[in-house]
Design a protein around this motif. Structure first.
Motif, mmCIF file in Angstrom:
data_model
loop_
_atom_site.group_PDB
_atom_site.id
_atom_site.type_symbol
_atom_site.label_atom_id
_atom_site.label_comp_id
_atom_site.label_asym_id
_atom_site.label_seq_id
_atom_site.Cartn_x
_atom_site.Cartn_y
_atom_site.Cartn_z
ATOM 1 N N SER B 237 0.792 -1.240 0.000
ATOM 2 C CA SER B 237 0.000 0.000 0.000
ATOM 3 C C SER B 237 0.820 1.285 0.000
ATOM 4 N N VAL B 238 2.133 1.211 0.193
ATOM 5 C CA VAL B 238 2.932 2.443 0.180
ATOM 6 C C VAL B 238 3.040 2.968 -1.246
ATOM 7 N N LYS B 239 2.689 4.242 -1.419
ATOM 8 C CA LYS B 239 2.777 4.877 -2.745
ATOM 9 C C LYS B 239 3.799 6.009 -2.774
ATOM 10 N N GLY B 240 4.191 6.536 -1.608
ATOM 11 C CA GLY B 240 5.133 7.646 -1.617
ATOM 12 C C GLY B 240 6.033 7.635 -0.406
ATOM 13 N N VAL B 241 7.274 8.083 -0.600
ATOM 14 C CA VAL B 241 8.255 8.124 0.485
ATOM 15 C C VAL B 241 9.019 9.444 0.394
ATOM 16 N N PHE B 242 9.191 10.090 1.518
ATOM 17 C CA PHE B 242 9.921 11.353 1.593
ATOM 18 C C PHE B 242 10.981 11.271 2.683
ATOM 19 N N ILE B 243 12.143 11.802 2.417
ATOM 20 C CA ILE B 243 13.174 11.930 3.452
ATOM 21 C C ILE B 243 13.319 13.407 3.778
#
Lengths: 375, 375, 375, 375
Positions: B237-243
């Motif tokens: 279900s993860v669609k986006g990742v930000f650091i």
């Protein structure tokens, strides 16, 4: 298939080695030159960078214009620069300087920038352009465009065809397919340059007409989402990556893309999934949105500390660009091409280009439910 | 170090194998149970799921409570479910169903869900909990909290200490450290349940007090950004990742984190970089923000097509949760623990826990600029 | 650590990329030149080959003479040869020709030799020489010598010191540390040359003073035996590899190496294990014996078939060597150096050369049994 | 495709996880049982070991008897043994004991044997048997036989058909297809048992009717020679591996295998290459000869040292076998099956068994030289 990138930014050349690419594919060197030109010519980069062509050689893996199955080595010459003589001990915020020194301990911060500089993307683009060509011959179109630079954001226009969009993009100095927004972005960059400031932004990369069923989940890191995360997040300055629709506040009923039949073929009413379900392509456009921080080198430098004396100092000024978002959008095309070409080769076999071509054509025709004699 | 996850969601058990973990680390099984409980108990999941404990066994790699250097095999039993008998040919939007069939061709969509279901995260959490323990003994705290569910978003409170935040989070059924927002989220979930709908959202994972200089750039996919992208984007279900800071519209002057001295030690005035510069930890908190789509299974099903007859049908209803955001935040802790433990082991050597412990302590004391006899 | 080799034998250069080598190691370029000279100067190779020096450049990963942690790229120029113009369709027995065509299908057998030719070992030796240097600074001596060429086999002399053996070897045109046998080998080669024939043979590679406990078994393919098998069997013409004593017909009582104490230190009465037990170094000399088939290209060609006409033809004659056993023994040193350097770096951490140096010194002092508070 | 093996020899079970195996292959569990039985029943192993069946479960990756593309997890139960209570500090020569302690430092030598014991080969055989079945359905026959045990060596009989050889082998308690030699081997084992001694030996593994063009050289460690070296040398007690003819003292004229035409098809006059040229299969039988040291545990123990007191002691006696050569020959079949199945899947694509089947059939028909429009 595997891509290895090496080379120092002040060394003689940057190198890209691509292992496991099939034999019998005809390479168009002019297309590689064109992508290299796009990479260096986005508005907002230093002038000198935009003018000199990148000289490259395909030093192995090609015979009379065709790939051979052997590793493909691409060598892109570096421009003769002024050799760095002075040891540097004041780290620049946003750069690898401080972290590199904490890792390796060698007392000259210039060292760490040799690898960490975005110069390596020139080799990445050269090899990636070949992979994009490969996908194009399978009728897959991989393209990108700039969505935002600093405060200026484009409104997407769903009525544009791919060809129209690409034409508008190619006419824009910032690779933004909206003429008015493009002009505003240019002004925004000019202002930032005057202030000695830098700008981040975002871009989108799309793969159109990709066959369904690519990717994997046998190993959880073979999921295309994971591969997209890995490759895009390796691009310098990238801080965020999104697949498909970014607004996750809408409920499931609106988010998921219903199926329907059109002329007997299976279609989707929307593409919020961004072309990937369960780690695999579903046949819809693969859509990736990428966010970049402003580049760290600034005309008006930030506070820092001299690590050799432990006294506060201003970070040194290094000639730089204002924004790399347009250039990075070209790198992003190569990132997606790498992920998808890899998946194509795993699915269809790594040896012969012609077999891949006919298998992909066959898969695009669709699949029929067949009966099976379950135990 | 390498983690392999296998197991079918309706098979006897889920398996996690961790290779290359050092010897001599004492495992706390209760902490693993606690994390498994957190994973299954977030509000919004089916009731049955929340109550039954996950039975697990560490079947190899441990001797009298200590790791041995041999691969660690964790086996988590699956609950006896109703065996699936009926062939299914109508794909559910948002699921692997359709793409899995296009990839593999076996005529039963139930097959693809066995692997693609989020059930495997139970083994991921069990092993990841061990890695989180490992980091904790190095004084690294990895924690997460829920930022948003559907339309409800939390305002971050920078004044909370880590302990206060974790306490608030643990008191919230949705793992959100703001009591009022937490209540709203619960209501929002209840409403969605009544509508037969599902909700996505976002969470944050933070690693505090991590030593600087972890990660790598020798291979571009060793950069921590790339590893974070790879591991988080593999979570269902993860669609986006930000650091780090998500607002990349601010200019470089504001984005980059100036250095200063405090009591003779190097500090940063902000942490927009999210603890990573040039692919390496810089000693500040590593901060990752993760976006999840609403889960696809819906009480009120979406339009679909029967693949065996090529007729339009409603997607089948499968008992399901309303939201997995709280549970996924626990999985996210393990994702970050995996990435960081891997980097710790590469930097400090893979064999002996005690040596790692003393090396990390030494590194945290700082590094001194030393003169070097350059050629 | 990982080594990637690319380049075509008739391309501009051969390339070696070494990822994950630690920073701060001072490279001696003259030693690399010396090993490259040894590779090309074994008796039995074509005259031209023996005379021209291999020009090489370390194009990245080094700063003012020291490694930086970035990938090390070594470029070794190929000699300008006559470009191959004629398509070839008659495969030579013993070469890749036929199998390469069955794999890739491109209708010119010259293509497959570009990669499969032993020319790539020039890049392997250049990088391997650096790894051998690295081990030497840890007081590990890696050396090789020729055991047999064709029918001529050396009697081993257990009374020679390493220094004496290496001196004798370096005085032998065939790298055989027995003067009389060396003379016989030269004559044997001369006779074979007159007949237009070729010769195989065997060599031994030894690593002396290696610390115990290197290697791994967490993944079964991390065992040093497995790594030795993988790397040595990749060397062109190698058909067999042995670790330790080859006579496995003796019973266990005689084969296994008893422990005893000498001046309070643990010693072994023999070294039939060849320095490896359970996949790990045990502190004794690592000993590998390697068997090479005669090289396939012959002055008096063998029977073959023209694949384009399916008629029987003689295989084409290509200028060639009589034997490569002496050269291959140099390649073998690099193979063992690669396996052991990799194991050193995994055990002691991949970042800082100085830390590895002090850790190895510490390990060589021995280990003391310590009490442990088992659960 | 990738195989991961875990499990402790005194843990509850041994585990094998196979990632990347195609979907749609029907597994025959009885064949797996049969290979497990062969593994445990070779003459010379402890009696108890030979009698109890290995209970195994395929815990994932299979649906109604067919593989699904998901990782295949095989769990083989360990027999309930007496738990090890006493700390052991006296290392046995030939075992991992001493080297394991030098690596990990945990003060109990029992620990290192848990992983290093050959018990893991039970999981390797279970998974490998599946891969052998897979190859068999492609008409590839993988079989092995024992060549020598201790001083007793078989004369090869080139007149036996494969079926005759396998029948003779299956009638031999030591898996040797020569009745008289087999009897001598049994006696030799009985004598060694009386002396409390152990025996090594050798076996051969052959893959018959394998398609040409398998393997790779894009990465040098993809060469089949390298893969064979890696996988066979990981098998416990293996000290040497040979591909093809072992007598490398014969000159090139005799060693290399001439081509000729028979009924219009390409044939070889001999198979000294052992089926591999240039790292690829050439269509002839792949032949691997493997040498094993005598197993180390002896009824009459060897000299050793107590590491906790640094006093000389006899190594402890642990119940053991006399020879494992027959059992290891079964493991060798699985090693070759792993290498070849991996190469098949890389060449033909990893997803669908049926496609692989038809592609292999097509390749076996031969390839025709086709004209090509070179640049």
């Amino acid at each position: 298939m595997r891509l290895i990138i090496s080379g120092d930014s002040h060394g003689s050349a940057m190198f890209g080695v691509l292992e496991g690419f099939p034999a019998g594919f005809r390479i168009d060197l002019d297309r590689i030159s064109w992508d290299l030109k796009r990479r260096r010519s986005g508005y907002g980069r230093g002038r000198r960078m935009r003018m000199e062509a990148d000289e490259f050689e395909i030093a192995s893996g090609v015979w009379k214009g065709y790939t051979t199955g052997a590793p493909i080595t691409v060598v892109v010459k570096n421009r003769a620069g002024n050799p760095i003589k002075e040891v540097r001990s004041v780290p620049r915020p946003g750069h690898v300087d401080y972290a590199g020194w904490r890792k390796y301990g060698l007392p000259d911060l210039n060292i760490y920038v040799e690898r960490s500089s975005a110069r390596w993307t020139v080799a990445f683009v050269a090899v990636g352009s070949l992979l994009k060509q490969f996908l194009e011959t399978l009728d897959v179109v991989v393209y990108s465009y700039v969505l935002s630079i600093g405060k200026i954001t484009m409104d997407e226009n769903p009525n544009l065809s791919i060809d129209e969009l690409i034409k508008l993009r190619d006419n824009s100095p910032v690779f933004c397919p909206n003429e008015r927004t493009s002009d505003e972005m240019v002004k925004h960059i000019d202002e930032a340059m005057r202030r000695g400031d830098t700008l981040g932004g975002s871009f989108k990369v799309i793969a159109h007409n990709i066959p369904p069923g690519l990717g994997g989940y046998s190993n959880i890191f073979e999921k295309l989402d994971s591969r997209i995360g890995a490759v895009f997040m390796a691009i310098p300055s990238v801080k965020g990556v999104f697949i498909g629709r970014e607004d996750v506040s809408i409920p499931g009923r609106e988010y998921h893309d219903p199926f329907f039949l059109k002329d007997g073929e299976i279609r989707r009413k929307s593409n919020n999934a961004g072309g990937i379900e369960g780690g695999l392509t579903n046949g819809e456009d693969v859509e990736v949105t990428v966010y970049l921080k402003p580049i760290p080198t600034l005309g008006d430098p930030l506070d820092s500390v001299d690590l050799s004396t432990m006294e506060e100092r201003k970070a040194p000024y290094v000639r730089s660009d204002v924004t790399v978002v347009p250039s990075a959008s070209v790198v992003g095309e190569m990132a997606l091409s790498l992920v998808l070409a890899e998946a194509v080769i795993r699915r269809y076999g790594e040896d012969e280009y012609e077999k891949i071509l006919s298998s992909v054509e066959n898969d695009k025709k669709g699949r029929r439910w067949k009966n099976f004699d379950w135990d």
